[in-house]
Motif scaffolding. Structure first.
Motif, PDB file in Angstrom:
ATOM      1  N   ILE A 117     -18.634  15.049 -60.545  1.00 18.35           N
ATOM      2  CA  ILE A 117     -18.241  14.146 -59.449  1.00 18.35           C
ATOM      3  C   ILE A 117     -17.722  12.814 -60.391  1.00 18.35           C
ATOM      4  CG2 ILE A 117     -19.201  12.727 -57.638  1.00 18.35           C
ATOM      5  CD1 ILE A 117     -20.747  15.271 -56.711  1.00 18.35           C
ATOM      6  N   GLY A 118     -18.359  12.359 -61.161  1.00 20.86           N
ATOM      7  CA  GLY A 118     -18.212  11.205 -62.003  1.00 20.86           C
ATOM      8  C   GLY A 118     -17.122  11.331 -62.594  1.00 20.86           C
ATOM      9  N   LEU A 119     -16.531  12.482 -62.984  1.00 22.92           N
ATOM     10  CA  LEU A 119     -15.341  12.690 -63.847  1.00 22.92           C
ATOM     11  C   LEU A 119     -14.098  12.592 -62.772  1.00 22.92           C
ATOM     12  CD1 LEU A 119     -13.807  13.655 -66.631  1.00 22.92           C
ATOM     13  CD2 LEU A 119     -13.931  15.878 -65.797  1.00 22.92           C
ATOM     14  N   LEU A 120     -14.121  13.191 -61.780  1.00 24.08           N
ATOM     15  CA  LEU A 120     -13.351  13.221 -60.467  1.00 24.08           C
ATOM     16  C   LEU A 120     -13.156  11.659 -59.988  1.00 24.08           C
ATOM     17  CD1 LEU A 120     -14.198  16.419 -58.542  1.00 24.08           C
ATOM     18  CD2 LEU A 120     -12.118  16.104 -59.963  1.00 24.08           C
ATOM     19  N   TYR A 121     -14.119  11.215 -59.790  1.00 27.01           N
ATOM     20  CA  TYR A 121     -14.223   9.827 -59.476  1.00 27.01           C
ATOM     21  C   TYR A 121     -13.340   8.897 -60.381  1.00 27.01           C
ATOM     22  CZ  TYR A 121     -15.337   5.186 -57.543  1.00 27.01           C
ATOM     23  OH  TYR A 121     -15.430   3.750 -57.203  1.00 27.01           O
ATOM     24  N   ALA A 122     -13.919   8.843 -61.681  1.00 27.11           N
ATOM     25  CA  ALA A 122     -13.080   8.066 -62.511  1.00 27.11           C
ATOM     26  C   ALA A 122     -11.542   8.331 -62.885  1.00 27.11           C
ATOM     27  CB  ALA A 122     -13.803   8.018 -63.859  1.00 27.11           C
ATOM     28  N   GLY A 123     -11.151   9.318 -62.832  1.00 28.34           N
ATOM     29  CA  GLY A 123      -9.838   9.748 -62.824  1.00 28.34           C
ATOM     30  C   GLY A 123      -9.124   9.261 -61.682  1.00 28.34           C
ATOM     31  N   MET A 124      -9.460   9.466 -60.328  1.00 32.16           N
ATOM     32  CA  MET A 124      -8.969   9.147 -59.362  1.00 32.16           C
ATOM     33  C   MET A 124      -8.957   7.488 -59.130  1.00 32.16           C
ATOM     34  SD  MET A 124      -9.809  11.511 -56.291  1.00 32.16           S
ATOM     35  CE  MET A 124      -9.529  13.275 -56.292  1.00 32.16           C
ATOM     36  N   GLU A 125      -9.812   6.830 -59.391  1.00 36.34           N
ATOM     37  CA  GLU A 125      -9.881   5.338 -59.235  1.00 36.34           C
ATOM     38  C   GLU A 125      -8.942   4.930 -60.500  1.00 36.34           C
ATOM     39  OE1 GLU A 125     -13.159   1.744 -59.085  1.00 36.34           O
ATOM     40  OE2 GLU A 125     -13.505   3.347 -60.589  1.00 36.34           O
ATOM     41  N   SER A 126      -8.993   5.319 -61.578  1.00 39.12           N
ATOM     42  CA  SER A 126      -7.901   4.782 -62.515  1.00 39.12           C
ATOM     43  C   SER A 126      -6.645   5.209 -62.272  1.00 39.12           C
ATOM     44  CB  SER A 126      -8.314   5.531 -64.017  1.00 39.12           C
ATOM     45  OG  SER A 126      -9.574   5.026 -64.475  1.00 39.12           O
ATOM     46  N   GLY A 127      -6.584   6.421 -61.735  1.00 37.38           N
ATOM     47  CA  GLY A 127      -5.037   6.761 -61.176  1.00 37.38           C
ATOM     48  C   GLY A 127      -4.610   5.707 -60.109  1.00 37.38           C
ATOM     49  N   MET A 128      -5.537   5.321 -59.316  1.00 35.65           N
ATOM     50  CA  MET A 128      -5.022   4.379 -58.113  1.00 35.65           C
ATOM     51  C   MET A 128      -4.660   3.197 -58.661  1.00 35.65           C
ATOM     52  SD  MET A 128      -5.329   5.911 -54.762  1.00 35.65           S
ATOM     53  CE  MET A 128      -5.923   4.732 -54.061  1.00 35.65           C
ATOM     54  N   VAL A 129      -5.485   2.645 -59.741  1.00 34.90           N
ATOM     55  CA  VAL A 129      -5.270   1.468 -60.218  1.00 34.90           C
ATOM     56  C   VAL A 129      -3.849   1.464 -60.883  1.00 34.90           C
ATOM     57  CG1 VAL A 129      -5.859  -0.238 -62.006  1.00 34.90           C
ATOM     58  CG2 VAL A 129      -7.645   0.655 -60.532  1.00 34.90           C
ATOM     59  N   ALA A 130      -3.482   2.526 -61.599  1.00 34.67           N
ATOM     60  CA  ALA A 130      -2.284   2.750 -62.451  1.00 34.67           C
ATOM     61  C   ALA A 130      -1.146   2.752 -61.413  1.00 34.67           C
ATOM     62  CB  ALA A 130      -2.208   3.942 -63.346  1.00 34.67           C
ATOM     63  N   VAL A 131      -0.954   3.519 -60.454  1.00 34.17           N
ATOM     64  CA  VAL A 131      -0.175   3.510 -59.387  1.00 34.17           C
ATOM     65  C   VAL A 131       0.061   2.366 -58.481  1.00 34.17           C
ATOM     66  CG1 VAL A 131       0.664   4.749 -57.055  1.00 34.17           C
ATOM     67  CG2 VAL A 131      -0.393   5.982 -59.186  1.00 34.17           C
ATOM     68  N   ARG A 132      -1.104   1.647 -58.040  1.00 32.72           N
ATOM     69  CA  ARG A 132      -0.851   0.652 -57.251  1.00 32.72           C
ATOM     70  C   ARG A 132      -0.739  -0.720 -57.752  1.00 32.72           C
ATOM     71  NH1 ARG A 132      -4.949  -0.528 -53.761  1.00 32.72           N
ATOM     72  NH2 ARG A 132      -3.652  -1.631 -52.443  1.00 32.72           N
ATOM     73  N   ASP A 133      -0.915  -0.691 -59.222  1.00 32.26           N
ATOM     74  CA  ASP A 133      -1.056  -1.852 -60.134  1.00 32.26           C
ATOM     75  C   ASP A 133      -1.985  -2.992 -59.529  1.00 32.26           C
ATOM     76  OD1 ASP A 133      -0.541  -3.031 -62.557  1.00 32.26           O
ATOM     77  OD2 ASP A 133       1.398  -3.944 -61.836  1.00 32.26           O
ATOM     78  N   VAL A 134      -2.815  -2.779 -58.766  1.00 32.43           N
ATOM     79  CA  VAL A 134      -3.642  -3.616 -58.068  1.00 32.43           C
ATOM     80  C   VAL A 134      -5.325  -3.050 -58.236  1.00 32.43           C
ATOM     81  CG1 VAL A 134      -4.612  -4.903 -56.186  1.00 32.43           C
ATOM     82  CG2 VAL A 134      -2.293  -4.420 -56.609  1.00 32.43           C
ATOM     83  N   ASP A 135      -6.288  -3.993 -58.873  1.00 34.48           N
ATOM     84  CA  ASP A 135      -7.594  -3.335 -58.743  1.00 34.48           C
ATOM     85  C   ASP A 135      -8.481  -4.067 -57.698  1.00 34.48           C
ATOM     86  OD1 ASP A 135      -9.942  -2.292 -59.757  1.00 34.48           O
ATOM     87  OD2 ASP A 135     -10.359  -3.607 -61.135  1.00 34.48           O
ATOM     88  N   ASP A 136      -8.612  -3.408 -56.609  1.00 37.55           N
ATOM     89  CA  ASP A 136      -9.313  -3.886 -55.453  1.00 37.55           C
ATOM     90  C   ASP A 136     -10.371  -2.796 -54.889  1.00 37.55           C
ATOM     91  OD1 ASP A 136      -7.486  -2.302 -54.297  1.00 37.55           O
ATOM     92  OD2 ASP A 136      -6.566  -3.713 -52.873  1.00 37.55           O
ATOM     93  N   VAL A 137     -10.992  -3.331 -53.921  1.00 40.63           N
ATOM     94  CA  VAL A 137     -11.984  -2.289 -53.108  1.00 40.63           C
ATOM     95  C   VAL A 137     -11.335  -1.114 -52.528  1.00 40.63           C
ATOM     96  CG1 VAL A 137     -13.443  -2.375 -51.307  1.00 40.63           C
ATOM     97  CG2 VAL A 137     -13.299  -4.413 -52.548  1.00 40.63           C
ATOM     98  N   PHE A 138     -10.055  -1.308 -52.127  1.00 44.59           N
ATOM     99  CA  PHE A 138      -9.585   0.012 -51.564  1.00 44.59           C
ATOM    100  C   PHE A 138      -9.374   1.096 -52.497  1.00 44.59           C
ATOM    101  CE2 PHE A 138      -5.643   2.652 -50.764  1.00 44.59           C
ATOM    102  CZ  PHE A 138      -5.804   3.000 -49.521  1.00 44.59           C
ATOM    103  N   ASN A 139      -8.836   0.982 -53.750  1.00 42.17           N
ATOM    104  CA  ASN A 139      -8.940   1.790 -54.781  1.00 42.17           C
ATOM    105  C   ASN A 139     -10.359   2.640 -54.891  1.00 42.17           C
ATOM    106  OD1 ASN A 139      -6.455   1.184 -55.453  1.00 42.17           O
ATOM    107  ND2 ASN A 139      -6.946  -0.140 -57.208  1.00 42.17           N
ATOM    108  N   SER A 140     -11.437   1.892 -55.027  1.00 51.35           N
ATOM    109  CA  SER A 140     -12.600   2.347 -55.098  1.00 51.35           C
ATOM    110  C   SER A 140     -13.033   3.464 -53.771  1.00 51.35           C
ATOM    111  CB  SER A 140     -13.775   1.375 -55.210  1.00 51.35           C
ATOM    112  OG  SER A 140     -13.647   0.732 -56.512  1.00 51.35           O
ATOM    113  N   VAL A 141     -12.817   2.808 -52.758  1.00 54.26           N
ATOM    114  CA  VAL A 141     -13.060   3.695 -51.429  1.00 54.26           C
ATOM    115  C   VAL A 141     -12.121   4.985 -51.555  1.00 54.26           C
ATOM    116  CG1 VAL A 141     -13.259   3.623 -48.897  1.00 54.26           C
ATOM    117  CG2 VAL A 141     -14.156   1.682 -50.383  1.00 54.26           C
ATOM    118  N   ALA A 142     -10.867   4.811 -51.635  1.00 51.03           N
ATOM    119  CA  ALA A 142      -9.925   6.024 -51.673  1.00 51.03           C
ATOM    120  C   ALA A 142     -10.010   6.886 -52.823  1.00 51.03           C
ATOM    121  CB  ALA A 142      -8.625   5.418 -51.825  1.00 51.03           C
TER     122      ALA A 142
END
Length: 187
Positions: A117-142
């Motif tokens: 679960i930690g591996l999946l979460y870290a990968g998705m959060e880092s991917g969201m930051v890379a795609v959106r180029d913004v680090d905010d709460v939405f990335n974490s919740v998504a």
């Protein structure tokens, strides 16, 4: 023959000891003398702008924390199950063996699940930051929503949707709690 020190001996040692300061004549503080930096130093300017861990550090951190916490909680649960499985004629050696076996089995299972679960979460959060180029709460919740859904995807659509919702809500509560701690609890 034993050596006994008295107050007079220790006073003589302190009086005869000279504390040497090579810069005593300059009357300058050490900070000014050596021009020591007070802020963190970075190799590249871009590193000073980013206020978060890299994707690799994130991956290692969340996976490790997940595995460790899952193993500890699962080991405790298994140890309790091992104690409940005691029988009347068991020797102490057999009882210890039951507790260790049950704790190890549950600890491995829970640790592996939490690590994934930690591996999946870290990968998705880092991917969201890379795609959106913004680090905010939405990335974490998504990322929490996606992690829950992906983790339970093999169990069916209904289970995946429920697990995704639970993951999103859990991360939202964690992020809100972290922000509240930063704001209201002085460090």
């Amino acid at each position: 023959m034993s050596y006994q020190s008295n107050q007079h001996d220790s006073d003589d040692g302190q009086r005869n000891r000279r504390l040497y300061n090579p810069y005593q004549d300059l009357n300058l503080p050490t900070q000014t003398l050596y021009k020591l930096p007070t802020s963190p130093e970075y190799l590249f300017q871009e590193e000073s702008i980013a206020q978060r861990r890299s994707w690799g550090e994130n991956l290692t951190y969340y996976t490790g924390i997940g595995y460790l916490s899952g193993a500890v909680l699962g080991g405790g649960k298994g140890a309790i199950e091992g104690v409940r499985a005691f029988e009347a004629g068991d020797t102490m050696k057999l009882r210890v063996n039951r507790v260790l076996n049950a704790g190890g089995l549950s600890g491995r299972m829970f640790g592996n699940r939490a690590g994934v679960i930690g591996l999946l979460y870290a990968g998705m959060e880092s991917g969201m930051v890379a795609v959106r180029d913004v680090d905010d709460v939405f990335n974490s919740v998504a990322a929490g929503l996606g992690t829950g859904a992906l983790f339970k995807a093999a169990s069916g659509v209904r289970s995946a949707a429920l697990a995704g919702a639970i993951g999103g809500v859990a991360v939202g509560i964690a992020v809100a709690g972290k922000q509240a701690l930063k704001r209201y609890v002085p460090i």
